[in-house]
Motif scaffolding. Structure first.
Motif, mmCIF file in Angstrom:
data_model
loop_
_atom_site.group_PDB
_atom_site.id
_atom_site.type_symbol
_atom_site.label_atom_id
_atom_site.label_comp_id
_atom_site.label_asym_id
_atom_site.label_seq_id
_atom_site.Cartn_x
_atom_site.Cartn_y
_atom_site.Cartn_z
ATOM 1 N N UNK A 103 36.863 35.104 54.289
ATOM 2 C CA UNK A 103 35.428 34.820 54.273
ATOM 3 C C UNK A 103 34.950 34.238 52.948
ATOM 4 N N UNK A 104 35.635 34.542 51.865
ATOM 5 C CA UNK A 104 35.134 34.184 50.540
ATOM 6 C C UNK A 104 36.176 33.407 49.747
ATOM 7 N N UNK A 105 35.698 32.376 49.070
ATOM 8 C CA UNK A 105 36.460 31.725 48.011
ATOM 9 C C UNK A 105 35.827 32.202 46.710
ATOM 10 N N UNK A 106 36.491 33.131 46.049
ATOM 11 C CA UNK A 106 35.808 33.866 44.992
ATOM 12 C C UNK A 106 36.631 33.894 43.703
ATOM 13 N N UNK A 107 35.920 34.222 42.626
ATOM 14 C CA UNK A 107 36.534 34.468 41.319
ATOM 15 C C UNK A 107 36.082 35.848 40.866
ATOM 16 N N UNK A 108 36.998 36.764 40.729
ATOM 17 C CA UNK A 108 36.659 38.119 40.303
ATOM 18 C C UNK A 108 36.575 38.173 38.779
ATOM 19 N N UNK A 109 35.414 38.593 38.274
ATOM 20 C CA UNK A 109 35.270 38.639 36.815
ATOM 21 C C UNK A 109 34.944 40.034 36.281
ATOM 22 N N UNK A 110 34.785 41.014 37.173
ATOM 23 C CA UNK A 110 34.547 42.379 36.725
ATOM 24 C C UNK A 110 35.075 43.325 37.806
ATOM 25 N N UNK A 111 36.153 44.035 37.510
ATOM 26 C CA UNK A 111 36.810 44.876 38.509
ATOM 27 C C UNK A 111 36.693 46.346 38.135
ATOM 28 N N UNK A 112 36.580 47.173 39.193
ATOM 29 C CA UNK A 112 36.561 48.616 39.048
ATOM 30 C C UNK A 112 37.733 49.194 39.832
ATOM 31 N N UNK A 113 37.740 50.493 40.062
ATOM 32 C CA UNK A 113 38.879 51.126 40.726
ATOM 33 C C UNK A 113 39.018 50.663 42.172
ATOM 34 N N UNK A 114 37.918 50.676 42.919
ATOM 35 C CA UNK A 114 37.967 50.326 44.338
ATOM 36 C C UNK A 114 37.049 49.164 44.697
ATOM 37 N N UNK A 115 36.472 48.514 43.719
ATOM 38 C CA UNK A 115 35.515 47.446 43.996
ATOM 39 C C UNK A 115 35.567 46.396 42.896
ATOM 40 N N UNK A 116 34.829 45.322 43.118
ATOM 41 C CA UNK A 116 34.836 44.217 42.164
ATOM 42 C C UNK A 116 33.552 43.420 42.297
#
Length: 369
Positions: A103-116
């Motif tokens: 669904x997403x073309x994304x760039x993760x720039x802040x990650x946590x344990x179970x989420x981003x």
């Protein structure tokens, strides 16, 4: 130096205020569209599966689409999907907020344990019928609508200014009276009726003379079915039909503005000095008379993007109009919702640009708005 600093700060605040107003307006449109199509008496799960389906499959689809969640959670999920900066779960695949790569073309720039928190393009869900992403469907259709609107507005500008200047020069003549009659007629006739009339006259009765077709989009298939080719003839009738109303407005505004400028003292001085009338008209009069025309055209361009729906459908121009009508006919609500938001975003952006341009051109707007 101090005055320039204050002026720049005032302009910056003016721009930020307009952007904030545009953001709040878009939030209101998104909210209205979401709740309008959520409360409709229809079941998306049943529309996807058809009439022959079992309850277990239907419930599985409802869970996959998040329709079993409270309305407030669905609304937050919808905002999260539309936002270019959004929060998603990365491990809980049963969550409606799961970061699904399809669904997403994304760039993760802040990650946590179970989420981003990710940066992505807006996700407008998927079509119930084709299963394609709505934004991909609209991205294919919108350039054709934009082309139609731009050609229509250029037609209105060129022809309207020419006729308006002639009406001002020959005020009270038969040409002026005929132009006034057709201007009023052009503003009064609805676009869908004008589209039917033009298609019938120029593409049916006079088809042998004009060589135009009643139906057709930007690309046509050749007689052998071996491929598509660019056919700009199909653009002529929709563009003229869509440009009739702004054309009538441009004629009236140009005529009144030119007459007003011709009555100014500096024009009389120029004529007294013996300057050629054509030079006075083109170099001195027309340049100063176009301000109200430009103001009106900037607003009409946004309106044409929204008003092209009926004209496109009648001429089968494969733009946003055909997409919206087909989606409504098939109850494909994600496509309809996405189309409304797509057009609304364009309108808001155009209005923000126009407001900022006014503020830059006219300092009084900065301090009074």
């Amino acid at each position: 130096m101090y005055f320039c600093t204050v002026l720049d700060l005032t302009m910056l605040l003016f721009i930020l205020k307009r952007i904030l107003y545009g953001f709040l307006l878009m939030l209101g449109v998104i909210t209205l569209v979401f709740f309008l199509f959520t409360v409709l008496p229809s079941d998306p799960a049943r529309m996807i599966m058809g009439q022959r389906t079992d309850i277990a499959t239907e419930e599985a689809i409802r869970k996959e689409m998040g329709l079993d969640l409270p309305i407030g959670v669905q609304y937050l999920a919808y905002l999260n999907d539309l936002s270019p900066i959004s929060w998603h779960k990365t491990k809980d695949k049963d969550s409606f907020f799961y970061l699904n790569p399809s669904n997403y073309h994304y760039i993760s720039f802040l990650s946590f344990e179970n989420s981003s928190i990710v940066l992505k393009k807006p996700f407008m869900r998927r079509s119930y019928q084709s299963k394609r992403q709505v934004i991909d469907i609209l991205s294919e259709a919108f350039p054709k609508t934009a082309l139609l609107a731009i050609v229509s507005i250029f037609f209105a500008i060129i022809v309207g200014i020419t006729i308006g200047v002639l009406c001002a020069v020959f005020k009270g003549s038969w040409f002026d009276k005929i132009a006034l009659f057709f201007s009023v007629l052009g503003m009064s006739v609805p676009s869908f009726f004008a589209a039917i009339l033009f298609a019938w006259v120029f593409a049916f009765l006079l088809a042998d003379v004009t060589g135009l077709s009643m139906f057709g989009s930007l690309y046509s298939v050749d007689n052998y079915g071996s491929g598509q080719f660019l056919d700009l003839r199909n653009l002529i009738l929709p563009a003229i039909t869509l440009g009739i109303r702004p054309l009538a407005l441009v004629v009236e505004l140009t005529k009144n503005s030119v007459l007003d400028v011709l009555s100014q003292d500096y024009i009389r001085t120029a004529r007294a000095k013996g300057l050629p009338y054509r030079r006075i008209l083109v170099k001195h009069t027309l340049k100063n008379a176009l301000n109200p025309v430009v103001t009106a055209i900037s607003g009409w361009l946004a309106s044409l993007l929204a008003g092209a729906v009926f004209v496109e459908y009648i001429f089968d121009w494969k733009g946003m109009g055909v997409v919206i009508v087909d989606a409504l006919d098939k109850y494909d609500f994600p496509v309809v919702m996405g189309a409304l938001l797509y057009v609304s975003i364009i309108l808001v952006i155009i209005n923000i640009i126009v407001d900022i341009t006014y503020g830059w051109l006219d300092p009084q707007v900065k301090f009074t708005s």
